[in-house]
Design a protein around this motif. Sequence first.
Motif, short mmCIF file in Angstrom:
data_model
loop_
_atom_site.label_atom_id
_atom_site.label_comp_id
_atom_site.label_asym_id
_atom_site.label_seq_id
_atom_site.Cartn_x
_atom_site.Cartn_y
_atom_site.Cartn_z
N THR A 24 2.26 152.54 170.09
CA THR A 24 1.46 151.62 169.27
C THR A 24 0.71 152.40 168.20
O THR A 24 0.71 152.01 167.02
CB THR A 24 0.49 150.80 170.14
N PHE A 25 0.07 153.50 168.59
CA PHE A 25 -0.64 154.32 167.60
C PHE A 25 0.33 154.84 166.54
O PHE A 25 0.05 154.77 165.33
CB PHE A 25 -1.35 155.51 168.26
N LEU A 26 1.48 155.37 166.96
CA LEU A 26 2.43 155.94 166.01
C LEU A 26 2.99 154.88 165.06
O LEU A 26 3.18 155.15 163.87
CB LEU A 26 3.55 156.67 166.76
N LEU A 27 3.21 153.68 165.57
CA LEU A 27 3.65 152.58 164.71
C LEU A 27 2.56 152.22 163.71
O LEU A 27 2.83 152.04 162.51
CB LEU A 27 4.04 151.36 165.54
N ASP A 28 1.33 152.12 164.16
CA ASP A 28 0.21 151.82 163.25
C ASP A 28 0.06 152.92 162.19
O ASP A 28 -0.21 152.62 161.02
CB ASP A 28 -1.10 151.66 164.03
N LEU A 29 0.22 154.16 162.60
CA LEU A 29 0.14 155.29 161.67
C LEU A 29 1.25 155.18 160.63
O LEU A 29 0.99 155.31 159.42
CB LEU A 29 0.23 156.60 162.45
N TYR A 30 2.46 154.95 161.08
CA TYR A 30 3.60 154.77 160.16
C TYR A 30 3.31 153.61 159.20
O TYR A 30 3.53 153.73 157.98
CB TYR A 30 4.88 154.52 160.95
N THR A 31 2.83 152.51 159.72
CA THR A 31 2.52 151.33 158.91
C THR A 31 1.51 151.68 157.81
O THR A 31 1.62 151.20 156.69
CB THR A 31 1.99 150.20 159.81
N SER A 32 0.55 152.55 158.13
CA SER A 32 -0.46 152.92 157.13
C SER A 32 0.16 153.64 155.94
O SER A 32 -0.39 153.60 154.84
CB SER A 32 -1.55 153.79 157.77
N THR A 33 1.31 154.28 156.14
CA THR A 33 1.95 155.00 155.04
C THR A 33 2.75 154.06 154.14
O THR A 33 3.13 154.46 153.05
CB THR A 33 2.89 156.11 155.56
N ARG A 34 3.00 152.85 154.59
CA ARG A 34 3.82 151.91 153.84
C ARG A 34 3.02 150.71 153.33
O ARG A 34 3.59 149.81 152.70
CB ARG A 34 4.97 151.39 154.73
N ALA A 35 1.72 150.68 153.62
CA ALA A 35 0.89 149.51 153.29
C ALA A 35 0.91 149.19 151.80
O ALA A 35 1.10 148.03 151.41
CB ALA A 35 -0.54 149.75 153.76
N GLU A 36 0.71 150.19 150.96
CA GLU A 36 0.68 149.96 149.51
C GLU A 36 2.02 149.42 149.01
O GLU A 36 2.08 148.48 148.22
CB GLU A 36 0.33 151.26 148.80
N GLU A 37 3.09 150.01 149.50
CA GLU A 37 4.44 149.58 149.11
C GLU A 37 4.70 148.13 149.49
O GLU A 37 5.20 147.34 148.69
CB GLU A 37 5.43 150.51 149.81
N LEU A 38 4.34 147.76 150.72
CA LEU A 38 4.63 146.40 151.19
C LEU A 38 3.64 145.37 150.68
O LEU A 38 3.91 144.17 150.75
CB LEU A 38 4.72 146.38 152.71
N ALA A 39 2.51 145.80 150.14
CA ALA A 39 1.55 144.84 149.57
C ALA A 39 2.17 144.11 148.38
O ALA A 39 1.79 142.98 148.07
CB ALA A 39 0.28 145.57 149.14
N ARG A 40 3.17 144.73 147.75
CA ARG A 40 3.82 144.13 146.57
C ARG A 40 4.98 143.21 146.95
O ARG A 40 5.57 142.58 146.07
CB ARG A 40 4.30 145.23 145.65
N VAL A 41 5.32 143.17 148.23
CA VAL A 41 6.46 142.37 148.69
C VAL A 41 5.96 141.00 149.15
O VAL A 41 5.01 140.91 149.92
CB VAL A 41 7.20 143.10 149.84
N ALA A 42 6.63 139.96 148.70
CA ALA A 42 6.19 138.59 148.99
C ALA A 42 6.78 138.07 150.30
O ALA A 42 7.23 136.93 150.37
CB ALA A 42 6.56 137.67 147.84
#
Length: 168
Positions: A24-42
Amino acid sequence: MTPEDLRGVLRGITYRDTAPADQTFLLDLYTSTRAEELARVAWPEEQKVAFLRQQFLAQDAYYRASYPGAEFRVIEQGGLPVGRLYVHRREDEHRLMELTLLPACRGRGIGTALIREVMRGAAREAKPVRLHVEGFNPALRLYRRLGFVQLEERGLYWFLEWRPPGVS
């Protein structure tokens, strides 16, 4: 930062092998690296979550299949997980596979200090440190500052290397 400053940054930093309970921690950490990228996806939020989980699991499976014997470590500060450090020590190089810190821990010198530790370990064995990084990744500035040079471009990824003094 001086070597003394870097050692000070690492006070309270420990490593341990990853465990199933870290998923769970590692998934959340990975997610933090993609947050900006996916913020632009609808996409709906649940679709983003499913996508990120699939991508994380694929990355993890790739690393474990492609780098047998690698060190998969959780970085802790004060007993709490704050990042991951994956290193594969090969016969001809030390491969820095992954270094990711939680957003709150970035920009405080921790990454620099951890990379310098990897570099010191490689230097003791007279081996280069090599890594892949996306050409648009902000970490590229850090790698260049630490003396990494680009060997080649592989699609989106740049293949970088640092060599200890006296190693050709």
